[in-house]
Design a protein around this motif. Structure first.
Motif, PDB file in Angstrom:
ATOM      1  N   ARG A 104       0.805  -1.227   0.000  1.00  0.00           N
ATOM      2  CA  ARG A 104       0.000   0.000   0.000  1.00  0.00           C
ATOM      3  C   ARG A 104       0.837   1.275   0.000  1.00  0.00           C
ATOM      4  NH1 ARG A 104      -5.396  -0.793   1.113  1.00  0.00           N
ATOM      5  NH2 ARG A 104      -5.951  -2.960   1.539  1.00  0.00           N
ATOM      6  N   GLY A 105       2.133   1.170   0.242  1.00  0.00           N
ATOM      7  CA  GLY A 105       2.982   2.352   0.269  1.00  0.00           C
ATOM      8  C   GLY A 105       4.426   1.962   0.470  1.00  0.00           C
ATOM      9  N   GLY A 106       5.300   2.971   0.483  1.00  0.00           N
ATOM     10  CA  GLY A 106       6.709   2.707   0.682  1.00  0.00           C
ATOM     11  C   GLY A 106       7.404   2.303  -0.606  1.00  0.00           C
ATOM     12  N   LEU A 107       8.667   1.891  -0.466  1.00  0.00           N
ATOM     13  CA  LEU A 107       9.506   1.542  -1.606  1.00  0.00           C
ATOM     14  C   LEU A 107      10.167   0.190  -1.380  1.00  0.00           C
ATOM     15  CD1 LEU A 107      11.029   2.285  -4.267  1.00  0.00           C
ATOM     16  CD2 LEU A 107      12.762   3.386  -2.822  1.00  0.00           C
ATOM     17  N   LEU A 108      10.013  -0.709  -2.354  1.00  0.00           N
ATOM     18  CA  LEU A 108      10.702  -1.997  -2.367  1.00  0.00           C
ATOM     19  C   LEU A 108      11.714  -1.976  -3.496  1.00  0.00           C
ATOM     20  CD1 LEU A 108      11.171  -5.026  -1.751  1.00  0.00           C
ATOM     21  CD2 LEU A 108       9.160  -5.524  -3.185  1.00  0.00           C
ATOM     22  N   VAL A 109      12.987  -2.214  -3.180  1.00  0.00           N
ATOM     23  CA  VAL A 109      14.056  -2.256  -4.172  1.00  0.00           C
ATOM     24  C   VAL A 109      14.653  -3.657  -4.173  1.00  0.00           C
ATOM     25  CG1 VAL A 109      16.270  -1.312  -4.900  1.00  0.00           C
ATOM     26  CG2 VAL A 109      14.570   0.187  -3.844  1.00  0.00           C
ATOM     27  N   ILE A 110      14.761  -4.244  -5.358  1.00  0.00           N
ATOM     28  CA  ILE A 110      15.357  -5.570  -5.519  1.00  0.00           C
ATOM     29  C   ILE A 110      16.523  -5.441  -6.484  1.00  0.00           C
ATOM     30  CG2 ILE A 110      14.967  -7.951  -6.287  1.00  0.00           C
ATOM     31  CD1 ILE A 110      11.966  -7.481  -5.585  1.00  0.00           C
ATOM     32  N   ASP A 111      17.720  -5.693  -5.995  1.00  0.00           N
ATOM     33  CA  ASP A 111      18.902  -5.522  -6.834  1.00  0.00           C
ATOM     34  C   ASP A 111      18.999  -6.589  -7.919  1.00  0.00           C
ATOM     35  OD1 ASP A 111      19.630  -3.305  -5.415  1.00  0.00           O
ATOM     36  OD2 ASP A 111      21.385  -4.197  -4.454  1.00  0.00           O
ATOM     37  N   GLY A 112      18.499  -7.777  -7.641  1.00  0.00           N
ATOM     38  CA  GLY A 112      18.563  -8.869  -8.599  1.00  0.00           C
ATOM     39  C   GLY A 112      17.270  -9.027  -9.368  1.00  0.00           C
ATOM     40  N   ASN A 113      16.863 -10.276  -9.576  1.00  0.00           N
ATOM     41  CA  ASN A 113      15.625 -10.589 -10.277  1.00  0.00           C
ATOM     42  C   ASN A 113      14.503 -10.887  -9.297  1.00  0.00           C
ATOM     43  OD1 ASN A 113      16.946 -10.622 -12.915  1.00  0.00           O
ATOM     44  ND2 ASN A 113      17.884 -12.541 -12.245  1.00  0.00           N
ATOM     45  N   ALA A 114      13.266 -10.735  -9.767  1.00  0.00           N
ATOM     46  CA  ALA A 114      12.095 -11.121  -8.996  1.00  0.00           C
ATOM     47  C   ALA A 114      11.336 -12.174  -9.790  1.00  0.00           C
ATOM     48  CB  ALA A 114      11.206  -9.918  -8.706  1.00  0.00           C
ATOM     49  N   SER A 115      10.785 -13.144  -9.092  1.00  0.00           N
ATOM     50  CA  SER A 115      10.094 -14.242  -9.751  1.00  0.00           C
ATOM     51  C   SER A 115       8.666 -13.833 -10.133  1.00  0.00           C
ATOM     52  CB  SER A 115      10.092 -15.459  -8.829  1.00  0.00           C
ATOM     53  OG  SER A 115       9.573 -16.598  -9.509  1.00  0.00           O
ATOM     54  N   ALA A 116       7.803 -14.804 -10.305  1.00  0.00           N
ATOM     55  CA  ALA A 116       6.433 -14.563 -10.774  1.00  0.00           C
ATOM     56  C   ALA A 116       5.638 -13.684  -9.821  1.00  0.00           C
ATOM     57  CB  ALA A 116       5.715 -15.900 -10.948  1.00  0.00           C
ATOM     58  N   ARG A 117       4.680 -12.968 -10.391  1.00  0.00           N
ATOM     59  CA  ARG A 117       3.676 -12.200  -9.644  1.00  0.00           C
ATOM     60  C   ARG A 117       4.275 -11.088  -8.783  1.00  0.00           C
ATOM     61  NH1 ARG A 117       2.282 -17.506  -9.858  1.00  0.00           N
ATOM     62  NH2 ARG A 117       0.268 -17.968 -10.854  1.00  0.00           N
ATOM     63  N   CYS A 118       5.363 -10.540  -9.221  1.00  0.00           N
ATOM     64  CA  CYS A 118       5.915  -9.385  -8.515  1.00  0.00           C
ATOM     65  C   CYS A 118       4.903  -8.248  -8.566  1.00  0.00           C
ATOM     66  CB  CYS A 118       7.223  -8.956  -9.181  1.00  0.00           C
ATOM     67  SG  CYS A 118       7.991  -7.507  -8.430  1.00  0.00           S
ATOM     68  N   GLY A 119       4.589  -7.662  -7.428  1.00  0.00           N
ATOM     69  CA  GLY A 119       3.648  -6.552  -7.384  1.00  0.00           C
ATOM     70  C   GLY A 119       2.203  -6.940  -7.594  1.00  0.00           C
ATOM     71  N   LYS A 123      -1.231  -1.806  -4.244  1.00  0.00           N
ATOM     72  CA  LYS A 123      -2.221  -0.781  -3.939  1.00  0.00           C
ATOM     73  C   LYS A 123      -1.563   0.531  -3.502  1.00  0.00           C
ATOM     74  CE  LYS A 123      -5.746  -4.135  -2.464  1.00  0.00           C
ATOM     75  NZ  LYS A 123      -4.967  -5.365  -2.753  1.00  0.00           N
ATOM     76  N   GLY A 124      -0.478   0.896  -4.148  1.00  0.00           N
ATOM     77  CA  GLY A 124       0.182   2.152  -3.815  1.00  0.00           C
ATOM     78  C   GLY A 124       1.670   2.043  -3.585  1.00  0.00           C
ATOM     79  N   VAL A 125       2.189   0.836  -3.456  1.00  0.00           N
ATOM     80  CA  VAL A 125       3.620   0.645  -3.239  1.00  0.00           C
ATOM     81  C   VAL A 125       4.391   0.987  -4.512  1.00  0.00           C
ATOM     82  CG1 VAL A 125       3.602  -1.794  -3.928  1.00  0.00           C
ATOM     83  CG2 VAL A 125       5.339  -0.975  -2.317  1.00  0.00           C
ATOM     84  N   ASN A 126       5.641   1.404  -4.347  1.00  0.00           N
ATOM     85  CA  ASN A 126       6.563   1.579  -5.460  1.00  0.00           C
ATOM     86  C   ASN A 126       7.591   0.461  -5.419  1.00  0.00           C
ATOM     87  OD1 ASN A 126       5.489   4.034  -6.546  1.00  0.00           O
ATOM     88  ND2 ASN A 126       6.421   5.136  -4.834  1.00  0.00           N
ATOM     89  N   ILE A 127       7.793  -0.219  -6.552  1.00  0.00           N
ATOM     90  CA  ILE A 127       8.720  -1.349  -6.630  1.00  0.00           C
ATOM     91  C   ILE A 127       9.713  -1.086  -7.753  1.00  0.00           C
ATOM     92  CG2 ILE A 127       8.952  -3.831  -6.970  1.00  0.00           C
ATOM     93  CD1 ILE A 127       6.059  -4.156  -6.060  1.00  0.00           C
ATOM     94  N   THR A 143      -2.889   0.563  -7.808  1.00  0.00           N
ATOM     95  CA  THR A 143      -2.161   1.825  -7.869  1.00  0.00           C
ATOM     96  C   THR A 143      -0.708   1.577  -7.490  1.00  0.00           C
ATOM     97  OG1 THR A 143      -2.735   2.388  -5.578  1.00  0.00           O
ATOM     98  CG2 THR A 143      -4.181   3.242  -7.302  1.00  0.00           C
ATOM     99  N   GLY A 144       0.117   2.587  -7.723  1.00  0.00           N
ATOM    100  CA  GLY A 144       1.539   2.448  -7.448  1.00  0.00           C
ATOM    101  C   GLY A 144       2.317   2.314  -8.737  1.00  0.00           C
ATOM    102  N   ASN A 145       3.614   2.028  -8.607  1.00  0.00           N
ATOM    103  CA  ASN A 145       4.517   1.973  -9.758  1.00  0.00           C
ATOM    104  C   ASN A 145       5.428   0.760  -9.670  1.00  0.00           C
ATOM    105  OD1 ASN A 145       4.156   4.865 -11.061  1.00  0.00           O
ATOM    106  ND2 ASN A 145       4.331   5.195  -8.857  1.00  0.00           N
ATOM    107  N   LEU A 146       5.571   0.067 -10.796  1.00  0.00           N
ATOM    108  CA  LEU A 146       6.533  -1.026 -10.915  1.00  0.00           C
ATOM    109  C   LEU A 146       7.542  -0.644 -11.986  1.00  0.00           C
ATOM    110  CD1 LEU A 146       7.623  -3.907 -10.457  1.00  0.00           C
ATOM    111  CD2 LEU A 146       5.946  -4.706 -12.152  1.00  0.00           C
ATOM    112  N   VAL A 147       8.821  -0.571 -11.588  1.00  0.00           N
ATOM    113  CA  VAL A 147       9.902  -0.232 -12.506  1.00  0.00           C
ATOM    114  C   VAL A 147      10.797  -1.453 -12.650  1.00  0.00           C
ATOM    115  CG1 VAL A 147      11.862   1.292 -12.941  1.00  0.00           C
ATOM    116  CG2 VAL A 147       9.830   2.171 -11.755  1.00  0.00           C
TER     117      VAL A 147
END
Length: 229
Positions: A104-119, A123-127, A143-147
């Motif tokens: 719902r909020g905040g920032l998740l940063v993954i330096d490597g790869n993410a598997s299935a169903r990321c995000g 509902k508002g989180v930034n990944i 809502t939110g952003n997946l980069v």
């Protein structure tokens, strides 16, 4: 800095100590040793503290995070940062399925790869994923952003609502109602801010990204209600 060795203490003991912290506590920096892939480490945090985990973690690490900064110096199992509310979760390795699910909020940063169903159902989180993501990422994202700096698997953004997807690499296929969208100036500014917060703004060209979002043909959409989706 306080150090907790999970070879000697249980995850329950660790989380209990973290949950007891109040807003005026001076115990704001914790170092966790020997996580050994155990589940639910540092889940349910509600104070602006820093948690550094030295190694790999299992399911639901930093789930329901609120205000805290959690750094995983390894890989993360399923559901890392699931339903996070605010703060930052930084995985320095790879992440398994459903990273940032329902966030719902905040920032998740993954330096490597993410598997299935990321995000999934975000509902508002930034990944920000510096590698690639698996199939059905951003499924039913509201809502939110997946980069994603790498590639995206099949059925990206299936049944998406109003979340924004910024993909730098190849997309295997788009899911139902997900379509390529125009990249306007305010989208570029938003993407730049997200990359800056993830520590990679000077390493990539924003012009290499493509924005994806909802075609708005799958559900009953009315622009006057856009903020509610």
């Amino acid at each position: 800095m306080l150090t907790v060795d999970l070879a000697r203490n249980s995850v329950r003991e660790l989380n209990t100590a973290l949950h007891r912290l109040g807003p005026d506590s001076n115990e704001t920096h914790w170092r966790i040793l020997n996580p050994r892939g155990q589940h639910s480490i540092a889940a349910g945090l509600e104070q602006p503290i820093l948690i550094e985990i030295e190694g790999h973690v299992g399911y639901y690490c930093a789930g329901m995070n609120k205000l805290a900064t959690v750094v995983v110096e390894g890989n993360a199992g399923q559901g890392v940062a699931e339903n996070m509310m605010s703060g930052k979760v930084w995985v320095k390795g790879d992440a398994s399925q459903a990273a940032g699910a329902t966030g719902r909020g905040g920032l998740l940063v993954i330096d490597g790869n993410a598997s299935a169903r990321c995000g999934i159902s975000m509902k508002g989180v930034n990944i920000v994923v510096k590698g690639s993501v698996g199939h059905l990422s951003a499924f039913m994202a509201q809502t939110g952003n997946l980069v994603v700096l790498g590639d995206a698997g099949e059925a990206l953004g299936d049944s998406i609502y109003e979340a924004r997807l910024f993909i730098r690499g190849r997309v295997a296929s788009l899911g139902a109602d997900c379509t390529r969208k125009e990249m306007r100036e305010h989208h570029r500014a938003q993407l730049h801010a997200l990359l800056r917060d993830a520590g990679v703004s000077g390493e990539v060209d924003i012009g290499e990204f493509v924005r994806y979002g909802a075609a708005r043909e799958l559900y009953h959409y009315h622009v006057d209600n856009a903020a509610a989706y």
